[in-house]
Structure formats: C-alpha cells, structure tokens
Write a protein that holds these residues in place. Structure first.
Motif, PDB file in Angstrom:
ATOM      1  N   ARG A  25       0.839  -1.200   0.000  1.00  0.00           N
ATOM      2  CA  ARG A  25       0.000   0.000   0.000  1.00  0.00           C
ATOM      3  C   ARG A  25       0.877   1.253   0.000  1.00  0.00           C
ATOM      4  N   GLN A  64      -5.271  -6.545  -2.803  1.00  0.00           N
ATOM      5  CA  GLN A  64      -6.155  -5.412  -2.524  1.00  0.00           C
ATOM      6  C   GLN A  64      -5.345  -4.194  -2.117  1.00  0.00           C
ATOM      7  N   SER A 455     -14.903  -0.941   3.327  1.00  0.00           N
ATOM      8  CA  SER A 455     -14.373   0.389   3.632  1.00  0.00           C
ATOM      9  C   SER A 455     -13.453   0.336   4.851  1.00  0.00           C
ATOM     10  N   GLU A 458     -10.124  -1.108   3.747  1.00  0.00           N
ATOM     11  CA  GLU A 458      -9.356  -0.102   3.010  1.00  0.00           C
ATOM     12  C   GLU A 458      -8.756   0.937   3.961  1.00  0.00           C
TER      13      GLU A 458
END
Length: 482
Positions: A25, A64, A455, A458
């Motif tokens: 990320r 992801q 959400s 994330e």
C-alpha cells in the motif's frame, strides 16, 4: 528489469504477511505499480482469483493493498493440509493432487520453474514486486530444493530483508542465530533487518538494535510498534481471528475445526457492533445462549465431522436446535449437516462413507473435480443480492434442496430445513456484502449497524501504510530492490 524485494522472517507468524500488505500500500501511494508474490504458502484459507484459480487469502489481501484483482501468479504454490502428514498441492491456481510431507521434498524441484514463471509475469507487468517468504530460512533442514525462501531469492536474485518478532521474545537471538546457521551464499542475500511487533518505549531497545547491527553487519531498517488495528484485516491463521469482547448482542458461535478452511468468512462478523462472536475451541461446549451456530469450511470434511463428534458438539447442536436456535453450515460445514458424506475414491482421505448430523435432508458425494468460481447470487429468505465464491469438491442433493439458500442464475444453491432454522451453502465470502449481512443478521434480531466491511479494510490498509512509513525507512527499503 522490474525491481523486487523479499521479506523473510525469523519464524512463522512474525508478521510477514502484514508487512508485505503495508509495504504494498505504501509503494502504491508513492505512484508505483506494485504486486505481491509468495512463492509457496501453506494455508487452508484460500481465495478464488479472477483467472479461475486459488491462492492464499493473505495474497488476496496484499493484492487489494496494491489495488489489484487477485491472480494465480501471486501465489503459484499453495499447500492445503488435509492431515498431519499430507496436503493438497495447488500449482498456479489448480490442483495437482495430494502429497505426503515426506514426499514433498522430491516434488519441490519440479515446482521451481512454475514459481519463476509466475514471478516473471508479475515482473513484466509491474514496477515493483514485493515477495513474502514462508516460515524461516533458519529451517536449514528444508534448504535443499527450497522454493519458499533462500532457494527462491537466489534463483530470482532478489534481495532479502529479515523480519524479527520481538513480541515473542528473543529477537536478538532470532536474527543473529539465523545468520549463524545460514550458508554464506544465502546470508549474502540479506540486505538488512527490521523489528516487528514492538510494545512500549522503543528507546529501551536501542542497545539491542545496535548489538544486532554490530554482530550481523546488517543494516537495520527500523523498529515497528505493534499495530493495534491488525485484527480488522483478514487473518491467515484461525488462531489469529480477533473477537472483540462484547457482553451483549446477537451471540454467534463458530466451531473451530481441526482443518478449518476459509475462516475469513467470519471476519466481517467480528466487526459488527451488534454481534458477539465466539470461536469455540476443542473441549468447549456450545453455550446455551447461542443464537446462531456456524459450521465453517474444512479441508477434511469427514475427518472434521469425527472431530466434531469427539467434542460432543453433535449433542450440543441437537440441543441448540431443540431450544429454537439457528445453524448455518458453510461448504464442508454444509456437507456435515446432511445425512451422509461419501468419498468412494478417497479424495480427502481413506475411501468410505460417514453418517452426517442429519439436520438437513441432503446427501453428499465427493468427486475429483473442484468448483472454483466467483458468483453473484440472491439470498432466498431475504431477497438480498450477494457476491461470494465457491471453492469445493463434492455435490449435495436431497429433499431440502427444494428450499434453496440462494439462487445463482436462476438455479437453486444450498438448502434450508423445513422449519427454516437449519441452512447450508457452498458460498464463501457472503458476509463481506454489507447489505446482505445486515439483512441476514436482521432476520436473527440484530439491529442494522451501517458498518461497511470493505471500507474498514481499506481504511485499515491506509493506516497500516501510515504506521510503516512513520516507523520504518521505507525509502531505503524500496531503494535496495533490484
């Protein structure tokens, strides 16, 4: 050539998967096209990929973090334990049969080409590949023909950063001891180290950190404090499923089988404020105040049905049903709820047939073909659409199939008992769907919470990246990637 960096650990469960997800990320937020890669994983917690294969759930989470759909190349070798001494071997997403642990060493050399092939495809498509090791390179008894740690690192010429887990104690010995047992050529692949899961005042470890640098000659990339919100991310190990302590709410009890699989089905339930989730361990009785009992997936349905009976859970389930409680079986748990499970070809173990719990009027026959698919369905009792995936062998049929759990493209899926309180489905991942989860729990009396699971994941990945950027030298880590 695309850059790559490998995170190896001083042992299992030192936090490699989380470190890779956070670094992925962080790299993505720096504008890089990044992909995760794990040459070999051992886990019964799998995800179905966009290209019709299966990989470890941790790699799906890492995908992801990269903003990518999971692909089979991200985890080209997946071992799914079926017993204490054997596992199913998944290569580039597809089953290659089963092998005994004693025979796997002879199989590994044949898998290296597939591993390097998958790695090369990811390299060609991205700016950076962040690789996760498995277990520890200090397991030098496994070094011959290794494809998971230094065997891969040397074959692909990927620099390694070694992560130590200070929470379990002895981190100085973990790191220095690893260097001591490695062959010189393997040790030369290590560009530095980092410390994970620190609690308390980091200044108290300054001297220990310097001792590691001096004794190993490796560069330190930082000390990462304990990440408090890790429980909000899907766990790769069933023992790591965090269940917040709540004194009230809808009480859901999930049975922890010896070969529990795809247990991340339960993760969204842990975050529901109106739900109290109990992961029931061996030797514990199903509590009398349970509203719903979930029988999750398993890699050994008949074996875990014997395990269930050994705990007395069959008796508890019958009593729970008599009290008016609800039961949901997922995949292998669905098969257990029926009248019988037959495995004539010995696909999951010794050939034979095992009586089921008899709570659903269905019978299951195991077959060699595995169903792997992402699906869209409609839940029959609530009328809510949902998304999930199938990853199973076996076909189930019987009278209760006339009352399906869901419809997929107009066809019935799963089964519901005549009284409506026993249900089973082959669908995994259904509780990630917020609207379906709210409707399903609402039918059991839980108030709508408005919580968005995806959400929350994330947000947690962003918080993890912030955490890593704050405490580790991410620029230096990315700079060593070749």
């Amino acid at each position: 050539m695309t850059r790559a960096l490998m995170i190896q650990g001083t042992g299992s469960n030192v936090g490699k998967s989380m470190l890779v997800a956070g670094l992925c990320r962080a790299a993505r937020r720096r504008g890089l096209s990044v992909a995760p890669f794990k040459p070999q994983n051992m886990s019964n917690n799998a995800a179905v990929t966009a290209d019709g294969g299966e990989i470890g759930r941790a790699q799906a989470l890492q995908a992801q973090a990269c903003g990518l759909e999971p692909r089979s190349d991200m985890n080209p070798v997946l071992l799914k334990p079926q017993s204490e001494t054997g596992a199913q071997v998944i290569v580039q997403g597809q089953s290659r049969g089963s092998t005994r642990a004693a025979d796997y060493a002879a199989v590994k050399p044949k898998l290296l080409n597939a591993v390097l092939d998958s790695f090369a495809r990811l390299q060609s498509a991205h700016d950076l590949v962040i690789v996760e090791g498995a277990g520890s390179p200090a397991e030098i008894n496994l070094r011959p023909n290794d494809i998971a740690n230094m065997g891969f690192a040397r074959a692909a010429d990927v620099p390694v950063v070694l992560a130590g887990d200070i929470d379990r104690g002895g981190v100085i010995a973990q790191l220095i001891g690893t260097q001591a047992v490695l062959a010189a050529e393997d040790a030369a692949m290590i560009a530095g180290f980092l410390i994970n899961k620190f609690r308390g005042d980091k200044r108290l470890f300054d001297d220990g950190y310097k001792q590691i640098e001096q004794r190993t000659g490796w560069r330190g990339f930082g000390v990462l404090p304990w990440f408090e919100n890790a429980w909000r991310l899907p766990a790769e190990d069933a023992q790591d499923i965090a269940t917040p302590q709540r004194e009230s709410g809808l009480h859901i009890v999930a049975l922890t089988f010896s070969r529990i699989a795809n247990f991340d089905d339960l993760d969204p339930l842990t975050q529901e404020p109106g739900v109290r989730l109990t992961m029931l361990r061996a030797g514990q009785a199903i509590p009398g105040d349970a509203d719903l009992v979930i029988l999750p997936g398993t890699k050994s349905t008949r074996g875990d049905l014997d395990f269930l009976r050994a705990q007395g859970w069959d008796i508890d389930l019958a009593a729970h049903h008599r009290r008016g409680g609800h039961v949901l079986g997922l995949c292998g748990g669905y098969q257990m709820l029926g009248r019988s499970i037959a495995d004539p070809d010995g696909i999951e173990g010794a050939p034979g047939e095992t009586p089921g719990l008899g709570l659903l009027q269905i019978d299951t026959v195991m077959a060699a073909d595995k169903r792997l698919s992402q699906v869209e369905a409609v839940h029959v009792p609530t009328g809510q659409p949902l998304r999930g995936y199938e990853i199973h062998i076996g076909r189930s049929d019987g009278a209760d199939r006339a009352r399906p759990f869901a419809h997929i493209a107009g066809e019935g899926e799963g089964a519901i008992s005549a009284d409506g309180r026993i249900a089973g489905s082959y669908l995994h991942g259904m509780f990630r769907d917020d609207a379906f989860r709210a409707a399903f729990l609402g039918n059991l009396g839980a108030p709508a919470s408005g919580h968005s699971y995806d959400s929350a994941v994330e947000h947690t990945l962003d918080a993890l990246a912030d955490h890593i950027e704050t405490h580790l030298d991410v620029s230096a880590l990315l700079a060593i990637a070749q």
